[in-house]
Design a protein around this motif. Structure first.
Motif, short mmCIF file in Angstrom:
data_model
loop_
_atom_site.label_atom_id
_atom_site.label_comp_id
_atom_site.label_asym_id
_atom_site.label_seq_id
_atom_site.Cartn_x
_atom_site.Cartn_y
_atom_site.Cartn_z
N PRO A 129 -2.39 4.19 7.71
CA PRO A 129 -3.13 4.54 8.92
C PRO A 129 -4.04 3.40 9.36
N GLN A 130 -4.28 3.34 10.67
CA GLN A 130 -5.08 2.23 11.18
C GLN A 130 -6.55 2.62 11.33
N ASP A 131 -6.83 3.90 11.39
CA ASP A 131 -8.22 4.30 11.62
C ASP A 131 -8.99 4.42 10.30
N VAL A 132 -10.28 4.53 10.41
CA VAL A 132 -11.14 4.58 9.22
C VAL A 132 -10.88 5.88 8.44
N ASN A 133 -10.84 7.01 9.16
CA ASN A 133 -10.69 8.29 8.47
C ASN A 133 -9.39 8.41 7.69
N GLY A 134 -8.33 7.93 8.32
CA GLY A 134 -7.03 7.97 7.64
C GLY A 134 -7.07 7.17 6.35
N ARG A 135 -7.69 6.00 6.41
CA ARG A 135 -7.79 5.17 5.21
C ARG A 135 -8.62 5.88 4.13
N LEU A 136 -9.71 6.49 4.57
CA LEU A 136 -10.59 7.16 3.61
C LEU A 136 -9.91 8.34 2.93
N GLU A 137 -9.13 9.06 3.72
CA GLU A 137 -8.43 10.21 3.18
C GLU A 137 -7.51 9.79 2.02
N HIS A 138 -6.75 8.73 2.27
CA HIS A 138 -5.85 8.24 1.22
C HIS A 138 -6.65 7.68 0.04
N ALA A 139 -7.75 7.01 0.37
CA ALA A 139 -8.58 6.47 -0.72
C ALA A 139 -9.07 7.60 -1.62
N ALA A 140 -9.49 8.71 -0.99
CA ALA A 140 -10.00 9.84 -1.75
C ALA A 140 -8.90 10.47 -2.60
N THR A 141 -7.70 10.57 -2.02
CA THR A 141 -6.57 11.13 -2.77
C THR A 141 -6.29 10.30 -4.02
N ILE A 142 -6.21 8.99 -3.82
CA ILE A 142 -5.90 8.11 -4.96
C ILE A 142 -7.03 8.16 -5.99
N PHE A 143 -8.26 8.14 -5.49
CA PHE A 143 -9.41 8.14 -6.40
C PHE A 143 -9.40 9.39 -7.27
N THR A 147 -8.90 9.04 -11.27
CA THR A 147 -10.00 9.35 -12.18
C THR A 147 -9.73 10.66 -12.90
N GLY A 148 -9.05 11.60 -12.23
CA GLY A 148 -8.67 12.87 -12.87
C GLY A 148 -7.75 12.64 -14.06
N ALA A 149 -6.92 11.59 -13.96
CA ALA A 149 -5.99 11.29 -15.05
C ALA A 149 -6.68 10.50 -16.16
N GLY A 150 -7.96 10.13 -15.94
CA GLY A 150 -8.70 9.45 -17.00
C GLY A 150 -8.88 7.96 -16.77
N ILE A 151 -8.49 7.46 -15.60
CA ILE A 151 -8.72 6.03 -15.33
C ILE A 151 -10.18 5.86 -14.90
N PRO A 152 -10.95 5.03 -15.61
CA PRO A 152 -12.36 4.86 -15.22
C PRO A 152 -12.44 4.14 -13.86
N PRO A 153 -13.46 4.42 -13.05
CA PRO A 153 -13.58 3.77 -11.74
C PRO A 153 -13.48 2.25 -11.83
N GLY A 154 -13.97 1.70 -12.94
CA GLY A 154 -13.92 0.24 -13.09
C GLY A 154 -12.52 -0.31 -13.24
N ASN A 155 -11.53 0.56 -13.52
CA ASN A 155 -10.14 0.11 -13.64
C ASN A 155 -9.33 0.41 -12.39
N LEU A 156 -10.01 0.96 -11.39
CA LEU A 156 -9.31 1.34 -10.17
C LEU A 156 -9.72 0.42 -9.02
N PHE A 157 -8.73 -0.11 -8.33
CA PHE A 157 -8.96 -0.94 -7.15
C PHE A 157 -8.39 -0.21 -5.94
N LEU A 158 -9.23 0.06 -4.95
CA LEU A 158 -8.71 0.68 -3.72
C LEU A 158 -8.55 -0.40 -2.66
N ASP A 159 -7.39 -0.40 -2.03
CA ASP A 159 -7.05 -1.44 -1.06
C ASP A 159 -6.83 -0.81 0.31
#
Lengths: 261, 324
Positions: A129-143, A147-159
């Protein structure tokens, strides 16, 4: 700033040739050059040249013969990523998953099993998605999946996906807003990363656009970048920005100091 | 009420610097000492580890210390004319972790002692003592380079801590220390940027950061201590966060600073309201030491046996419960 060197990419002819000829020295040379220039990770991308997991395994092994820094396995295919993770002795980074369920299902468990970091690109079933909200939605899904699977935030890169300025000029400011908002997603936040060179795709003055954009993105929270670390001006700009942001203590040789550290 | 978890996680560990070499290691010290290695701020044992306690060094001069006030001088009455006996007395009676031999007499504007004399003295002090040694130049760049050119090889194998390199004068001592197996003190004048710069310069000519301690200067209590406190703290925080040019053990050299203050020097007869100067002086030195220990100092160079005793006790108590 975490710098991920982009030069070992079979999209570049010399790398494609080296892969074809199994010319290890050329690959090792590229690895060493990027390490010296200040790379923290080296991205390994087979481009469209190969879909053979063995090629990726060979590249990973060859690179780690030359350097001790992290390796970014650039593929979204678990069948390519897993064999590469098995042979990777250095820190490893999976580049990348998207917010698409099937990708998350295939790649997040690999990051957990192999204690690898992972890049999550804010792209879904309908593309990026090109808009801010669309990007954030996907970022939240991935996050939440990661993190639910046990990956610490420090090992996660959101692009949040850099798009070519020349064709989508209004995207760059959306991207900066997205970076800022993603940096508030958690405390401590995940890393935020971009493939910087996309921004200047097909433009003139690529190096100037890349480093200017990179510095602007750092000011709003970007802390990792896949980029051409062999561009000295880009690394000098990063060193200067780190110092201005008070992430690095000033010294008179701050550029050199940044490279050495 | 729930007590919030205040533990921080740090990415990096402070480098460990070993000083002194035993016979097995090619020297003659009865034991070596290690400083650094912390993975947390000072004495926060609940958060990370402090594998080595901070250590204390006691000053010995190559000339009689006429500038010291009587309270500090009377402790070494009878030996201050002879640095070898002085060093011996220090080790035997006052039990510091290290002797810090200061080559004050080499100062070209003072007694201008020769490099040969200095080297001979260092050899004798090594022979007469068994604890690790710090050797500190006179502060004149050119003379120090000449002096260390002989002193460093004279102490080869003993793994001494030699001081100091500065932004303007680092090549000679760094090269000598590397050749003769010593560690060095990197000095910067109350300036964190300069501290980083000196380390950068040393690294640039091939001196390993693991063989270096940072000395940001260390004024006495009441004379700018809070400024250096924050510099030391910021240095340590940067080191723990991953800045490897700031991740070295820190040295505080407080004797000369403390014993130059009027609070430590002025006798009770002149200032009755300040109380007994025999207690006041050592207290001033010990309080200065405590302060630097709290901000990250790993080595403190001091003068008075009483303040060393008090500081040692304090360190012991602060190290209690380590790892529990």
């Amino acid at each position: 700033m975490i710098l991920i060197g982009e030069r070992i990419n079979a999209g570049f002819d010399p790398v494609a040739q080296a892969l074809k000829d199994r010319n290890a020295e050329n690959i090792r040379d590229l690895a060493r050059k990027q390490e010296e220039a200040g790379a923290d990770y080296l991205d390994i991308n087979m481009g469209a040249i190969s879909k053979d997991p063995e090629d990726m395994v060979w590249l990973v092994k060859t690179v780690q013969e030359a350097v001790d820094i992290g390796i970014s396995i650039d593929s979204q295919k678990p069948e390519i990523v897993e064999p590469a993770l098995q042979v990777c002795e250095n820190d490893s980074l999976i580049n990348s998953t998207t917010a698409v369920e099937e990708k998350l299902d295939g790649l997040v468990p690999l990051a957990v099993d192999y204690d690898a970091s992972i890049i999550g690109v804010t792209s879904g079933e309908g593309g990026a998605p090109q808009d801010v909200n669309g990007r954030l939605e996907h970022a939240a899904t991935i996050f939440s999946r990661a993190t639910g699977a046990g990956i610490p935030p420090g090992n996660l890169f959101l692009d949040p996906v850099a798009m070519p300025l020349k064709f989508m000029q209004e995207q760059a400011s959306n991207l900066l807003k997205s970076i800022h908002q993603i940096s508030n997603i958690s405390d401590p936040p995940p890393h935020i990363s971009l493939g910087i060179s996309n921004i200047s795709s097909d433009a003139t003055e690529r190096s100037l656009i890349n480093r200017t954009f990179l510095v602007m993105a750092m000011a709003v929270g970007l802390d990792a970048a896949i980029c051409d670390v062999t561009d000295p001006k880009l690394v000098e700009s990063v060193a200067t920005a780190e110092m201005i942001l008070n992430n690095e203590i000033y010294s008179d040789s701050f550029v050199e100091t940044y490279r050495m550290a | 009420m729930q007590i919030p978890d205040v533990k921080s996680e740090w990415d990096n560990e402070i480098s460990t610097v070993k000083i002194g070499a035993t016979e097995k290691e090619g020297g003659t010290r009865s034991a070596n000492i290690s400083v650094g290695g912390e993975t947390t701020l000072p004495f926060l044992h609940f958060e990370g580890s402090t594998p080595h306690r901070p250590v204390l060094a006691m000053e010995v001069w190559d000339i009689p210390p006429d500038s010291w006030p009587p309270v500090a001088r009377e402790q070494i009455e009878g030996v201050m004319e002879d640095p070898v006996e002085w060093a011996q007395k220090c080790e035997e009676e006052f039990e510091p972790d290290l002797v810090c031999l200061k080559l004050k007499g080499c100062d070209p504007f003072g007694q201008d002692k020769s490099p040969e004399e200095a080297a001979k003295l260092v050899e004798k002090v090594i022979e007469a003592t068994s604890i690790p040694l710090i050797v500190w130049g006179c502060g004149d760049d050119d003379k120090d380079n000449e002096v260390f050119t002989l002193v460093s090889p004279a102490a080869a194998g003993e793994n001494c801590l030699l001081g100091t390199i500065t932004e303007d004068n680092y090549r000679t001592l760094a090269a000598l220390s590397k050749a003769d197996g010593h560690k060095i003190v990197a000095e910067s004048p109350v300036d964190i940027n300069m501290a980083k710069q000196v380390n950068t310069l040393a690294l640039d000519i091939g001196f390993e950061l693991e063989n270096l301690v940072i000395f940001p200067n260390s004024p006495a209590l009441g004379y700018g201590i809070e400024y250096v406190y924050s510099i030391m703290e910021r240095t340590r925080l940067a080191g723990l966060k991953g800045d490897r040019l700031m991740a070295q053990p820190i040295l505080a050299n407080i004797g000369g600073e403390v014993w130059g203050t009027k609070e430590a020097k002025i006798p009770e007869e002149e200032k009755p309201e300040w109380g007994d100067h025999r207690k006041r002086g050592p207290m001033w030195e010990a309080t200065t030491a405590f302060t630097y220990l709290q901000s990250g100092a790993d080595i403190v160079v001091m003068r008075h046996p009483e303040s060393i005793k008090a500081t040692k006790l304090m360190i012991e108590r602060l190290m209690e419960g380590r790892g529990e």
